[in-house]
Design a protein around this motif. Sequence first.
Motif, PDB file in Angstrom:
ATOM      1  N   VAL A   6       3.762 -15.582  -4.177  1.00  0.00           N
ATOM      2  CA  VAL A   6       2.809 -14.930  -3.509  1.00  0.00           C
ATOM      3  C   VAL A   6       1.920 -14.224  -4.516  1.00  0.00           C
ATOM      4  O   VAL A   6       2.570 -13.309  -5.349  1.00  0.00           O
ATOM      5  CB  VAL A   6       3.043 -14.133  -2.414  1.00  0.00           C
ATOM      6  CG1 VAL A   6       3.973 -12.910  -2.509  1.00  0.00           C
ATOM      7  CG2 VAL A   6       1.961 -13.672  -1.588  1.00  0.00           C
ATOM      8  N   THR A  10      -1.361 -11.474  -4.445  1.00  0.00           N
ATOM      9  CA  THR A  10      -2.194 -10.698  -3.811  1.00  0.00           C
ATOM     10  C   THR A  10      -2.831  -9.850  -4.360  1.00  0.00           C
ATOM     11  O   THR A  10      -2.668  -9.554  -5.887  1.00  0.00           O
ATOM     12  CB  THR A  10      -1.513  -9.933  -2.641  1.00  0.00           C
ATOM     13  OG1 THR A  10      -0.839  -8.967  -3.221  1.00  0.00           O
ATOM     14  CG2 THR A  10      -0.371 -10.572  -1.985  1.00  0.00           C
ATOM     15  N   GLU A  11      -3.921  -9.014  -3.958  1.00  0.00           N
ATOM     16  CA  GLU A  11      -4.711  -7.938  -4.784  1.00  0.00           C
ATOM     17  C   GLU A  11      -3.771  -6.791  -5.241  1.00  0.00           C
ATOM     18  O   GLU A  11      -4.103  -6.059  -6.101  1.00  0.00           O
ATOM     19  CB  GLU A  11      -5.946  -7.415  -3.866  1.00  0.00           C
ATOM     20  CG  GLU A  11      -5.575  -6.548  -2.920  1.00  0.00           C
ATOM     21  CD  GLU A  11      -4.999  -7.206  -1.499  1.00  0.00           C
ATOM     22  OE1 GLU A  11      -4.452  -6.454  -0.557  1.00  0.00           O
ATOM     23  OE2 GLU A  11      -4.813  -8.473  -1.477  1.00  0.00           O
ATOM     24  N   ASN A  65       3.442  -3.346  -0.330  1.00  0.00           N
ATOM     25  CA  ASN A  65       2.290  -2.830   0.376  1.00  0.00           C
ATOM     26  C   ASN A  65       2.713  -2.929   1.962  1.00  0.00           C
ATOM     27  O   ASN A  65       3.271  -2.199   2.295  1.00  0.00           O
ATOM     28  CB  ASN A  65       0.941  -3.917   0.196  1.00  0.00           C
ATOM     29  CG  ASN A  65      -0.103  -3.204   0.496  1.00  0.00           C
ATOM     30  OD1 ASN A  65      -0.315  -1.983   0.896  1.00  0.00           O
ATOM     31  ND2 ASN A  65      -1.382  -3.934   0.398  1.00  0.00           N
ATOM     32  N   ASP A  91       4.008  -5.639   3.266  1.00  0.00           N
ATOM     33  CA  ASP A  91       5.006  -6.747   3.572  1.00  0.00           C
ATOM     34  C   ASP A  91       6.475  -6.516   3.117  1.00  0.00           C
ATOM     35  O   ASP A  91       6.693  -5.936   1.996  1.00  0.00           O
ATOM     36  CB  ASP A  91       4.522  -8.084   2.593  1.00  0.00           C
ATOM     37  CG  ASP A  91       2.995  -8.322   3.047  1.00  0.00           C
ATOM     38  OD1 ASP A  91       2.852  -8.466   4.167  1.00  0.00           O
ATOM     39  OD2 ASP A  91       2.225  -8.657   2.185  1.00  0.00           O
ATOM     40  N   CYS A 128       0.602   0.821  -5.365  1.00  0.00           N
ATOM     41  CA  CYS A 128       1.085  -0.160  -4.303  1.00  0.00           C
ATOM     42  C   CYS A 128       2.119   0.564  -3.820  1.00  0.00           C
ATOM     43  O   CYS A 128       3.395   0.898  -4.327  1.00  0.00           O
ATOM     44  CB  CYS A 128       1.518  -1.588  -5.079  1.00  0.00           C
ATOM     45  SG  CYS A 128       2.064  -2.531  -3.910  1.00  0.00           S
TER      46      CYS A 128
END
Length: 273
Positions: free
Chosen positions: A23, A25-26, A226, A228, A244
């Motif tokens: 994955v 992500t930002e 974050n 998750d 983060c």
Amino acid sequence: MTDYYSPTGGLPPQTDLLTDRAVFTESYAVIPKGTLRDITTSFLPHWRKMRMWVIARPMTGFAETFSHTITEVAPGGGSENPESDPTAQAVLFVVAGHAELTIGDQTHLLFPGSYAYLPAGCAWSFANDHDAPCTFHWIRKAYVAVDGIAPPDPFVTQDADAPVIEMAGTNGAWSTTRFVSPTDMAHDMHVNIVNFQPGGTIPFMETHVMEHGLYVLQGKAVYRLNRDWVEVEAGDYMWLRAFCPQACYAGGPGPFRYLLYKDVNRQMPLTLR
């Protein structure tokens, strides 16, 4: 001796499902061990019989301060001119095999658990004259000099010889193997090993300024990144953007250990790089 995960490459069979845990992500990325295949390797000039998996590099929306590769050098391989950037300092951490690292006129035998710090501008070479591949992590960062503070000297040590500092109140459930003192202002990056015993946790949502790169050397855990929770195991890599939120729970059955990069000990730049 501690076991360290080392990728083997290869390709999955055509019958395997495509589903994986990768994955991007930002605010974080997870690069699982299953992505480290033959066709995802890269090569470098001035190296013989080597390949590497690039798991972090400076780019927009990803690692900003460092690069991280897993480098495999076959028997007879190596380099007399391994680093092309005179501003780059480096840490090498060996996870499989043996090799010789020469710094100036001194040669060191490397083996699993060996850790080498190489300051910017350091003259070094690498040779695998053994009968099996040598695999090592190669973490690089442009050194930020400070007036009045001399840059660090090179050194070579071992995981087993480095001090293990327990986090307060954890009875050893959470600790850090520290290769550099956190109060040594000559260093602007730390590459250490974080250790959790089964059941050990980061018991709050850490949110702070350092950029993180985490490679799981041993064991498994669930990591909060974050919003998750993700499952990670030996061979997986995580990148965390500065600030983060993160937490961790090591479920066992054995210890959970990861190699951790952080940028440290420098004032915040006031312009975007």
